[in-house]
Design a protein around this motif. Structure first.
Motif, short mmCIF file in Angstrom:
data_model
loop_
_atom_site.label_atom_id
_atom_site.label_comp_id
_atom_site.label_asym_id
_atom_site.label_seq_id
_atom_site.Cartn_x
_atom_site.Cartn_y
_atom_site.Cartn_z
N HIS A 148 -4.71 -0.78 -14.20
CA HIS A 148 -4.15 -1.53 -13.01
C HIS A 148 -2.73 -1.12 -12.98
CE1 HIS A 148 -7.41 -4.33 -12.07
NE2 HIS A 148 -7.41 -4.56 -13.38
N ALA A 149 -2.25 -0.74 -11.77
CA ALA A 149 -0.68 -0.44 -11.38
C ALA A 149 -0.40 -1.53 -10.55
CB ALA A 149 -0.66 0.90 -10.66
N PHE A 150 0.85 -2.18 -10.95
CA PHE A 150 1.56 -3.14 -10.16
C PHE A 150 2.97 -2.51 -9.72
CE2 PHE A 150 -1.02 -5.03 -13.52
CZ PHE A 150 -1.64 -5.97 -12.68
N VAL A 151 3.33 -3.19 -8.32
CA VAL A 151 4.46 -2.87 -7.99
C VAL A 151 5.29 -4.35 -8.18
CG1 VAL A 151 5.75 -2.39 -5.73
CG2 VAL A 151 3.71 -1.13 -6.56
N TYR B 295 0.69 -1.03 0.09
CA TYR B 295 0.07 0.02 0.00
C TYR B 295 0.95 1.30 0.04
CZ TYR B 295 -3.86 -3.36 0.63
OH TYR B 295 -4.80 -4.12 0.30
N ALA B 296 2.03 1.09 0.63
CA ALA B 296 2.92 2.50 0.55
C ALA B 296 3.49 2.56 -0.69
CB ALA B 296 3.95 2.10 1.61
N ARG C 161 -1.24 -8.33 -6.53
CA ARG C 161 -2.25 -7.35 -6.07
C ARG C 161 -1.99 -6.06 -6.96
NH1 ARG C 161 -2.35 -6.28 0.14
NH2 ARG C 161 -0.11 -7.17 -0.07
N SER C 162 -3.19 -5.37 -7.46
CA SER C 162 -2.99 -4.14 -8.10
C SER C 162 -3.68 -3.20 -7.49
CB SER C 162 -3.13 -4.25 -9.64
OG SER C 162 -4.41 -4.17 -9.71
N ILE C 163 -3.28 -1.85 -7.88
CA ILE C 163 -4.06 -0.69 -7.28
C ILE C 163 -4.68 -0.14 -8.69
CG2 ILE C 163 -2.41 0.78 -7.56
CD1 ILE C 163 -4.33 1.01 -4.25
N GLY D 187 15.41 3.58 -6.24
CA GLY D 187 16.00 2.81 -5.32
C GLY D 187 15.72 1.36 -5.48
N GLY D 188 15.10 1.10 -6.47
CA GLY D 188 15.01 -0.27 -6.89
C GLY D 188 13.52 -0.80 -7.14
N GLY D 189 13.15 -1.42 -7.74
CA GLY D 189 11.76 -1.82 -8.08
C GLY D 189 11.10 -1.31 -9.32
N VAL D 190 10.16 -1.79 -9.86
CA VAL D 190 9.53 -1.27 -10.93
C VAL D 190 7.92 -1.10 -10.67
CG1 VAL D 190 8.91 -2.14 -13.43
CG2 VAL D 190 10.99 -2.81 -12.20
#
Length: 159
Positions: A108-111, A4-5, A96-98, A60-63
């Motif tokens: 949808h947005a995915f982390v 969620y963050a 999970r997407s937001i 800082g990393g992540g997509v």
């Protein structure tokens, strides 16, 4: 809670990259990558399918991956569990997407982890799977775009 963050960061910072950005990474065949808010971002709009794919490599990393489409009915900020992303030879399950809305298109947005870039560079298509609904998006020359995204991130991290 971390989802969620990260998703909140997606909602706040999710926009179509501005091609007039001061720093652009683009080669022939690449989607083009711009520096946006300290991260590197790219997008591709499919006029025929009225779909927009947005990809952001976080400093800082992540997509962050966003897929929005005309006619989809997601609710911004709502969580959607159990989705899948299918790539050539790889499926990301139980994601999970937001819900997001960008330029009047919903989706949808995915982390995702950085390893997603490796899989995306080697694929010819991306399929968003929500139960029985499937949305297949052909991706052209993603390896070039991913290289530009990585080059951009390396340069911004060095600054």
């Amino acid at each position: 809670m971390r989802f969620y963050a990260c998703a909140a960061a997606v909602i706040v910072g999710f926009s179509v990259p501005d091609p007039a950005s001061a720093q652009t990474y683009r080669r022939a065949g690449s989607w083009g990558v711009v520096v946006e808010g300290g991260s590197c971002a790219t997008s591709r709009y499919d006029q025929d399918g009225r779909r927009l794919v947005i990809l952001r490599a976080q400093r800082g990393g992540g997509v962050l991956l966003g897929v929005v489409k005309d006619g989809w009915s997601t609710t911004p900020d709502q969580s959607y569990p159990g989705l899948e992303l299918g790539l050539t030879g790889v499926t990301y399950r139980n994601l999970r997407s937001i819900g997001v809305e960008v330029d009047g298109l919903q989706g949808h947005a995915f982390v995702l982890a950085d390893t997603f870039l490796d899989h995306l560079a080697a694929t010819s298509h991306l399929t968003v799977i929500d139960g029985d609904r499937r949305e297949r998006i052909d991706l052209e020359q993603m390896a070039l775009t991913i290289d530009d995204l990585r080059q951009c991130r390396a340069a911004t991290m060095a600054d």
